[in-house]
Design a protein around this motif. Sequence first.
Motif, mmCIF file in Angstrom:
data_model
loop_
_atom_site.group_PDB
_atom_site.id
_atom_site.type_symbol
_atom_site.label_atom_id
_atom_site.label_comp_id
_atom_site.label_asym_id
_atom_site.label_seq_id
_atom_site.Cartn_x
_atom_site.Cartn_y
_atom_site.Cartn_z
ATOM 1 N N ALA A 58 29.013 29.520 48.042
ATOM 2 C CA ALA A 58 29.233 30.945 48.277
ATOM 3 C C ALA A 58 29.671 31.600 46.974
ATOM 4 C CB ALA A 58 30.282 31.113 49.371
ATOM 5 N N LEU A 59 30.035 32.848 47.088
ATOM 6 C CA LEU A 59 30.355 33.605 45.873
ATOM 7 C C LEU A 59 31.618 34.422 46.066
ATOM 8 C CD1 LEU A 59 29.575 34.679 43.074
ATOM 9 C CD2 LEU A 59 28.083 36.320 44.206
ATOM 10 N N SER A 60 32.620 34.156 45.249
ATOM 11 C CA SER A 60 33.874 34.901 45.350
ATOM 12 C C SER A 60 33.872 36.082 44.393
ATOM 13 C CB SER A 60 35.043 33.988 44.983
ATOM 14 O OG SER A 60 36.250 34.709 45.055
ATOM 15 N N LEU A 61 34.534 37.137 44.818
ATOM 16 C CA LEU A 61 34.739 38.261 43.900
ATOM 17 C C LEU A 61 36.115 38.159 43.239
ATOM 18 C CD1 LEU A 61 32.980 40.883 46.125
ATOM 19 C CD2 LEU A 61 32.173 40.086 43.900
ATOM 20 N N LEU A 62 36.806 37.045 43.522
ATOM 21 C CA LEU A 62 38.015 36.717 42.765
ATOM 22 C C LEU A 62 37.532 35.994 41.515
ATOM 23 C CD1 LEU A 62 40.215 35.171 45.605
ATOM 24 C CD2 LEU A 62 40.652 37.331 44.428
ATOM 25 N N GLY A 63 38.417 35.834 40.560
ATOM 26 C CA GLY A 63 38.054 35.055 39.381
ATOM 27 C C GLY A 63 37.020 35.735 38.502
ATOM 28 N N LEU A 64 37.056 37.052 38.446
ATOM 29 C CA LEU A 64 36.119 37.763 37.572
ATOM 30 C C LEU A 64 36.419 37.536 36.089
ATOM 31 C CD1 LEU A 64 35.947 41.171 39.498
ATOM 32 C CD2 LEU A 64 34.180 39.407 39.451
ATOM 33 N N PRO A 65 37.709 37.475 35.719
ATOM 34 C CA PRO A 65 38.002 37.450 34.286
ATOM 35 C C PRO A 65 37.364 36.278 33.521
ATOM 36 C CG PRO A 65 40.006 37.862 35.520
ATOM 37 C CD PRO A 65 38.946 37.491 36.508
ATOM 38 N N CYS A 66 36.703 36.607 32.478
ATOM 39 C CA CYS A 66 36.161 35.643 31.524
ATOM 40 C C CYS A 66 35.700 36.487 30.342
ATOM 41 C CB CYS A 66 35.002 34.830 32.124
ATOM 42 S SG CYS A 66 33.581 35.795 32.630
ATOM 43 N N GLU A 67 35.352 35.860 29.274
ATOM 44 C CA GLU A 67 34.970 36.636 28.088
ATOM 45 C C GLU A 67 33.779 37.553 28.357
ATOM 46 O OE1 GLU A 67 36.666 33.866 24.480
ATOM 47 O OE2 GLU A 67 34.836 33.221 25.510
ATOM 48 N N CYS A 127 40.863 42.770 40.376
ATOM 49 C CA CYS A 127 40.808 42.888 41.839
ATOM 50 C C CYS A 127 39.675 43.841 42.201
ATOM 51 C CB CYS A 127 42.128 43.415 42.370
ATOM 52 S SG CYS A 127 43.461 42.226 42.178
ATOM 53 N N ILE A 128 38.656 43.317 42.844
ATOM 54 C CA ILE A 128 37.437 44.086 43.091
ATOM 55 C C ILE A 128 37.690 45.406 43.819
ATOM 56 C CG2 ILE A 128 36.861 42.800 45.218
ATOM 57 C CD1 ILE A 128 34.294 44.107 42.658
ATOM 58 N N SER A 144 36.540 51.445 40.433
ATOM 59 C CA SER A 144 35.888 52.648 40.949
ATOM 60 C C SER A 144 34.669 52.184 41.743
ATOM 61 C CB SER A 144 35.441 53.546 39.792
ATOM 62 O OG SER A 144 34.399 52.890 39.071
ATOM 63 N N MET A 145 34.175 53.058 42.628
ATOM 64 C CA MET A 145 33.017 52.685 43.448
ATOM 65 C C MET A 145 31.830 52.330 42.557
ATOM 66 S SD MET A 145 32.458 52.106 46.592
ATOM 67 C CE MET A 145 31.027 51.133 46.991
ATOM 68 N N GLU A 146 31.683 53.075 41.489
ATOM 69 C CA GLU A 146 30.586 52.837 40.555
ATOM 70 C C GLU A 146 30.685 51.430 39.947
ATOM 71 O OE1 GLU A 146 30.731 55.736 37.466
ATOM 72 O OE2 GLU A 146 29.057 54.799 36.390
ATOM 73 N N ASP A 147 31.893 51.079 39.520
ATOM 74 C CA ASP A 147 32.099 49.744 38.958
ATOM 75 C C ASP A 147 31.948 48.652 40.012
ATOM 76 O OD1 ASP A 147 32.369 50.476 36.351
ATOM 77 O OD2 ASP A 147 34.559 50.333 36.276
ATOM 78 N N LYS A 148 32.442 48.938 41.223
ATOM 79 C CA LYS A 148 32.302 47.935 42.295
ATOM 80 C C LYS A 148 30.833 47.561 42.459
ATOM 81 C CE LYS A 148 36.269 49.334 45.049
ATOM 82 N NZ LYS A 148 36.780 50.249 46.067
ATOM 83 N N LYS A 149 29.992 48.592 42.531
ATOM 84 C CA LYS A 149 28.552 48.346 42.730
ATOM 85 C C LYS A 149 27.980 47.558 41.569
ATOM 86 C CE LYS A 149 27.590 52.418 45.553
ATOM 87 N NZ LYS A 149 26.954 53.748 45.604
ATOM 88 N N GLY A 153 18.980 30.436 42.827
ATOM 89 C CA GLY A 153 17.690 30.764 43.431
ATOM 90 C C GLY A 153 17.797 31.356 44.828
ATOM 91 N N PHE A 154 18.989 31.646 45.265
ATOM 92 C CA PHE A 154 19.183 32.336 46.554
ATOM 93 C C PHE A 154 20.451 33.179 46.458
ATOM 94 C CE2 PHE A 154 21.347 28.219 46.789
ATOM 95 C CZ PHE A 154 22.588 28.549 47.298
ATOM 96 N N TYR A 155 20.621 34.084 47.433
ATOM 97 C CA TYR A 155 21.853 34.875 47.462
ATOM 98 C C TYR A 155 22.852 34.206 48.400
ATOM 99 C CZ TYR A 155 19.622 38.745 44.976
ATOM 100 O OH TYR A 155 19.015 39.513 44.032
ATOM 101 N N PRO A 156 24.134 34.405 48.160
ATOM 102 C CA PRO A 156 25.147 33.751 49.006
ATOM 103 C C PRO A 156 25.245 34.398 50.386
ATOM 104 C CG PRO A 156 26.200 35.279 47.501
ATOM 105 C CD PRO A 156 24.751 35.265 47.133
ATOM 106 N N GLU A 157 25.680 33.596 51.358
ATOM 107 C CA GLU A 157 25.918 34.137 52.701
ATOM 108 C C GLU A 157 27.384 34.514 52.910
ATOM 109 O OE1 GLU A 157 22.684 32.334 55.720
ATOM 110 O OE2 GLU A 157 24.189 30.876 55.076
ATOM 111 N N SER A 158 28.227 34.022 52.021
ATOM 112 C CA SER A 158 29.661 34.316 52.145
ATOM 113 C C SER A 158 30.216 34.797 50.819
ATOM 114 C CB SER A 158 30.432 33.072 52.571
ATOM 115 O OG SER A 158 29.875 32.515 53.725
ATOM 116 N N THR A 159 31.195 35.675 50.943
ATOM 117 C CA THR A 159 31.849 36.180 49.743
ATOM 118 C C THR A 159 33.314 36.448 50.070
ATOM 119 O OG1 THR A 159 31.699 37.841 47.978
ATOM 120 C CG2 THR A 159 31.159 38.592 50.199
ATOM 121 N N GLY A 160 33.993 37.194 49.229
ATOM 122 C CA GLY A 160 35.382 37.502 49.544
ATOM 123 C C GLY A 160 36.229 37.798 48.341
ATOM 124 N N SER A 161 37.436 38.238 48.655
ATOM 125 C CA SER A 161 38.448 38.538 47.663
ATOM 126 C C SER A 161 39.765 38.501 48.436
ATOM 127 C CB SER A 161 38.174 39.920 47.062
ATOM 128 O OG SER A 161 39.129 40.202 46.069
#
Lengths: 617, 72
Positions: free
Chosen positions: A88-97, A109-110, A114-119, A134-142
């Motif tokens: 799956a794919l988390s929206l936590l752990g964004l920070p990286c170079e 924190c997602i 702003s809405m523009e940045d969220k998108k 090669g596929f999109y995740p079925e689960s996500t979260g924050s």
Amino acid sequence: MDKFIVNIIHRPEMVPEYAEKVTGHGKEENIGRKSLLTESLDIFKFQQETAHKNGLKTTIQMTYASLFNEEAISIAKEHHEKYGDEIALSLLGLPCEEFREKYKTKDFCIWMFSMEDKKSIVDDVFGKFHDIFGFYPESTGSYYMDAELVNYIKEKYPMVKCAVATCWEEGPKAYHTCNNSWYTLMDGGPWNPWIPSKQNIHAPAANEAEDSGIVAIPHLSRDLLACYDGNGSNFGTHPQNVLRGMIYDTKTWEFPYLYNLIDQYRDLEKYNNGYAYNMMFVGPGWLNKMGRWEAPYELLKKSYEDGMAYYGQLKKEGKLTDMTMAEFADYFRQKKTYTEPECALWRDILYGSDKQLFWYCDPYMRACINMNQGGAIVDLRPYAAKLKWEVGIGTPHVQDASYPFLIQEKYRAGYFTHYAGEGTVRSAKLTYNGEEVDLCLCRTHAKFSEEVIENGKKKRILTLEPVDIEFYDLTVKLQTRVIFTEGSSDIEMERTVLSMSNPDAVVDLNEYIVACYGTTEYPEDMTSLTLTCKGKGEEKKIDYAYKCREAEIEGADSVEAVIPPIETKVSMRTSDEKATGYIREGYAFSPMFTLGYKMTLKDKEVVSTWLKLEKAN
Amino acid sequence: MAQAGKGKLNFRCPSCFMRDLDIDMFYDKDKKEYYCMRCQYVGTEEDVLEKNEMVRFRYKDMYKRFTKFDFD
Ligand SMILES: [Zn+2]
């Protein structure tokens, strides 16, 4: 059909939220540090191995940063093949170079972007994930996902069916615990999985039209009594949180509390048609080699192993089903109707108080009934309003994602106040010969039962053990039942006089709610509120101006308050047609309003009062 | 006097913990003591550990294993 389901979630977070700040002390900030990356990956590997060793499958929530790490990617692929783990794919752990380079910010924190940045972030992260797998995740979260964010994700990536969407009662209390430096303000949501509405993530959908299309799960399964009072991050299905709370024996390193917590969650199947749920989601920052606060690494590690071993043991005994998030979403959708509430009769398992609470959550409300206060409502969130409440930069609520309350006993006093004024609560007072007793002072316990009504719907009934109300020369034995009717936004409080020491006595009963609105500990502006007392062909109104006014009508049909800032109308009515309805304005030192009914009560009499929540536009 | 740093573990202030505040303490190696920046607590490692035992007073059921969760 007893079923206890657990979701175990791991995320390869290359720069753990805490690690850089806590363990990197004395070094210049450098999130690309090689040692940090290696350690983070080691922790992820340890967590995965511990789950698999105990026969449990996991949901691997890839972080954006981990999508740039070949080893993390190959572990995910391998474990998906071998153990059936979901990638799956988390929206936590964004920070990286890469992230910092592109977005030029340290925000992580997602929901606060702003809405523009969220998108843009969602598209980046989902796109990168697709490139790799090669596929999109079925689960996500924050820790929190606002409705607007979920709606965007669902529209653009319709295969997403499950998301970690809130952390129960992680709000001002968590903020306070962190010396006002941890901005997760998200009180007022469900404690167990739910189908969120498109309008507000906290509020469950009432029907298909409101359905956001995902199943939301909470971040951790939290103690429904301890977290409501204290720091939420000490009392959840997160072994290191239990250490953070110092709820362990320093000599033996034992912590029965964690198992009591898991077992009490298992016990909730009694109130939810045989279904119970747990979620464990420990970020890598909690298992770092430097130790965490008083706990050395060995204890951190042991607690994780022990926690996982307990789930593993339950599975072996046939008492637990492990699922991935996507599997759980399918299961939940098939078992759950929109109107079915989530119920939890919860006892203290830590402080030795025998306190008991009942939490109720449906598309119209979240309510907490406190048996230690005679069955008073001590927390109430009017989901019926399905309040549109955008969060993040560019909205009126950059950080404050909480669903507003009408009643909150910790932020607005409740029964006990200092010297003057009133706190928010829904209770009743009995008066006899000048003596007054509030039911909040009657400590008791309750039993739960159900009654089938129509179309498969049910009433959920809390029957409280009778209490004795002792006046100077009269004792009244009174029983309260609190009744929730599925599909309605009413809360019925029924009082029955079982006996009176003087069968000819007549006592006065005052059924009341003191309320206001807010999301924090501080008062809000009440000037747009209106209070109305409605009788037959007669109406009395007060436009709130802190003037301490009062109005009443004998035989009133209803007493109401409209609270425009949260688009909510709250009203009361009673079964006693002769009862006097009243409305009461507050004043600056008591910025509340009161709605109530005064009536008389004789031996063997039964009277009901209904509190109703509606959307007010 | 040199600057303070982290100790062996980053102990929290026991006094602040009692009021639901997690505050990491810093270690003064000259005085061999931990101190809290937020409140006035100062103590050796031994004292911190002793006070941490004390803060557990409210967890009366910390050692108890429950088998029943209702009062029926
Ligand atoms: Zn302190």
